[in-house]
Design a protein around this motif. Structure first.
Motif, PDB file in Angstrom:
ATOM      1  N   LEU A 183      -0.176  -0.183  -6.041  1.00  0.00           N
ATOM      2  CA  LEU A 183       0.723   0.769  -5.390  1.00  0.00           C
ATOM      3  C   LEU A 183       1.798   1.114  -6.416  1.00  0.00           C
ATOM      4  O   LEU A 183       2.389   0.219  -7.024  1.00  0.00           O
ATOM      5  CB  LEU A 183       1.371   0.155  -4.142  1.00  0.00           C
ATOM      6  CG  LEU A 183       2.451   1.016  -3.466  1.00  0.00           C
ATOM      7  CD1 LEU A 183       1.818   2.241  -2.815  1.00  0.00           C
ATOM      8  CD2 LEU A 183       3.227   0.203  -2.432  1.00  0.00           C
ATOM      9  N   GLY A 235      -2.139   4.047  -3.592  1.00  0.00           N
ATOM     10  CA  GLY A 235      -1.141   4.952  -3.043  1.00  0.00           C
ATOM     11  C   GLY A 235       0.119   4.959  -3.870  1.00  0.00           C
ATOM     12  O   GLY A 235       0.234   4.263  -4.885  1.00  0.00           O
ATOM     13  N   GLU A 236       1.073   5.775  -3.415  1.00  0.00           N
ATOM     14  CA  GLU A 236       2.350   5.912  -4.098  1.00  0.00           C
ATOM     15  C   GLU A 236       3.469   5.905  -3.060  1.00  0.00           C
ATOM     16  O   GLU A 236       3.248   6.236  -1.895  1.00  0.00           O
ATOM     17  CB  GLU A 236       2.411   7.243  -4.876  1.00  0.00           C
ATOM     18  CG  GLU A 236       1.320   7.424  -5.904  1.00  0.00           C
ATOM     19  CD  GLU A 236       1.343   8.837  -6.491  1.00  0.00           C
ATOM     20  OE1 GLU A 236       2.347   9.562  -6.266  1.00  0.00           O
ATOM     21  OE2 GLU A 236       0.371   9.205  -7.173  1.00  0.00           O
ATOM     22  N   ALA A 240       7.882   1.904   0.214  1.00  0.00           N
ATOM     23  CA  ALA A 240       7.046   0.921  -0.480  1.00  0.00           C
ATOM     24  C   ALA A 240       6.670  -0.232   0.440  1.00  0.00           C
ATOM     25  O   ALA A 240       5.515  -0.659   0.470  1.00  0.00           O
ATOM     26  CB  ALA A 240       7.770   0.396  -1.716  1.00  0.00           C
ATOM     27  N   CYS A 257       4.069   0.932   2.817  1.00  0.00           N
ATOM     28  CA  CYS A 257       2.773   1.141   2.149  1.00  0.00           C
ATOM     29  C   CYS A 257       2.076  -0.182   1.848  1.00  0.00           C
ATOM     30  O   CYS A 257       0.854  -0.290   1.965  1.00  0.00           O
ATOM     31  CB  CYS A 257       2.968   1.929   0.866  1.00  0.00           C
ATOM     32  SG  CYS A 257       3.295   3.687   1.108  1.00  0.00           S
ATOM     33  N   VAL A 258       2.852  -1.181   1.445  1.00  0.00           N
ATOM     34  CA  VAL A 258       2.255  -2.494   1.174  1.00  0.00           C
ATOM     35  C   VAL A 258       1.636  -3.051   2.449  1.00  0.00           C
ATOM     36  O   VAL A 258       0.518  -3.595   2.442  1.00  0.00           O
ATOM     37  CB  VAL A 258       3.296  -3.469   0.592  1.00  0.00           C
ATOM     38  CG1 VAL A 258       2.739  -4.895   0.579  1.00  0.00           C
ATOM     39  CG2 VAL A 258       3.693  -3.058  -0.811  1.00  0.00           C
ATOM     40  N   LEU A 307      -1.581  -0.860   3.054  1.00  0.00           N
ATOM     41  CA  LEU A 307      -2.639  -0.781   2.036  1.00  0.00           C
ATOM     42  C   LEU A 307      -3.028  -2.128   1.435  1.00  0.00           C
ATOM     43  O   LEU A 307      -4.112  -2.268   0.885  1.00  0.00           O
ATOM     44  CB  LEU A 307      -2.191   0.162   0.903  1.00  0.00           C
ATOM     45  CG  LEU A 307      -1.866   1.602   1.321  1.00  0.00           C
ATOM     46  CD1 LEU A 307      -1.290   2.377   0.143  1.00  0.00           C
ATOM     47  CD2 LEU A 307      -3.106   2.296   1.863  1.00  0.00           C
ATOM     48  N   PRO A 349      -2.076  -3.865  -1.399  1.00  0.00           N
ATOM     49  CA  PRO A 349      -2.484  -3.844  -2.806  1.00  0.00           C
ATOM     50  C   PRO A 349      -2.364  -5.216  -3.453  1.00  0.00           C
ATOM     51  O   PRO A 349      -1.650  -6.091  -2.959  1.00  0.00           O
ATOM     52  CB  PRO A 349      -1.484  -2.864  -3.434  1.00  0.00           C
ATOM     53  CG  PRO A 349      -0.244  -3.047  -2.605  1.00  0.00           C
ATOM     54  CD  PRO A 349      -0.738  -3.277  -1.204  1.00  0.00           C
ATOM     55  N   VAL A 372       2.142  -4.317  -7.037  1.00  0.00           N
ATOM     56  CA  VAL A 372       3.038  -3.181  -6.835  1.00  0.00           C
ATOM     57  C   VAL A 372       3.810  -2.947  -8.126  1.00  0.00           C
ATOM     58  O   VAL A 372       4.469  -3.857  -8.631  1.00  0.00           O
ATOM     59  CB  VAL A 372       4.039  -3.445  -5.687  1.00  0.00           C
ATOM     60  CG1 VAL A 372       4.975  -2.247  -5.513  1.00  0.00           C
ATOM     61  CG2 VAL A 372       3.307  -3.751  -4.391  1.00  0.00           C
TER      62      VAL A 372
END
Length: 214
Positions: free
Chosen positions: A10, A36-37, A44, A47-48, A51, A53, A56
């Protein structure tokens, strides 16, 4: 993450051009996948959670939610992702709060491509990765030694120590093991901490004494 699975990423930065550049760089390599971004720390964290990841890449100074707060929140949440700070700044006022908050590593944005790739691989494997510009000044009082004296060396740390015992330079060790010089220095820092020594010669001597070196 299996050994042959790509490392998932990410990218967190408030500048679209930086995000695009990093995405293009990592997507050009087969062993990375950008999931993702995010443009700030608040996004952030979300998103974590969504997603999951492996790593990061986190900028620190962003409007709408800074990186240090996001790192602290991810740590509190028990997120699996390792956070590698990637920033323009290398001052203590940025570095120490990021490490205290739970960042796995800290690199500057001018790091060479290969060093950045190696750092992400190291972070995904759970290793501490620090830019040489940062490592030299990271205050030991923040966390104390990264590893307790007497802890066993990892396989890679033993490889580094064996090469040190042969008189191999950091640059040559990096070439032989296909890692960056910064990563070699990080491994040596861990070796010194585990062996309770302060330099290469002492590390080799203790390595022989403990039977780590044949």
């Amino acid at each position: 993450m299996s050994d042959d699975a790509p490392i998932t990423l990410l990218i967190v930065d408030d500048h679209p051009v930086v995000r695009d550049g990093l995405r293009g760089m990592f997507e050009s390599a087969p062993d990375f996948t950008v999931l993702g971004e995010a443009a700030n720390g608040v996004d952030a964290v979300a998103c974590v959670a969504a997603l999951d990841p492996d790593v990061v890449l986190m900028d620190l100074r962003m409007p709408g939610g800074g990186g240090v707060d996001a790192i602290a929140e991810l740590t509190r949440a028990g997120a699996r992702a390792k956070v590698l700070v990637l920033t323009t700044y290398d001052t203590d006022s940025d570095t120490i709060p990021a490490i205290e908050a739970g960042a796995t590593g800290y690199l500057l944005k001018d790091a060479p491509r290969d060093e950045l790739f190696a750092a992400v691989r190291g972070a995904a494997a759970g290793r501490t990765v620090l830019s040489p510009a940062v490592a030299s000044r990271l205050v030991s009082a923040v966390r104390g030694p990264a590893t307790p004296a007497g802890a066993p060396l990892s396989a890679r740390e033993r490889e580094v120590l064996v090469l040190v015992a042969k008189g191999t330079s950091n640059r040559e060790i990096a070439r032989v093991l296909f890692i960056s010089e910064a990563t070699v220095k990080t491994h040596l820092t861990h070796v010194y901490g585990k062996l309770g020594v302060g330099d290469r010669a002492a590390a080799v001597a203790v390595g022989y004494d403990r039977g780590i070196l044949g």
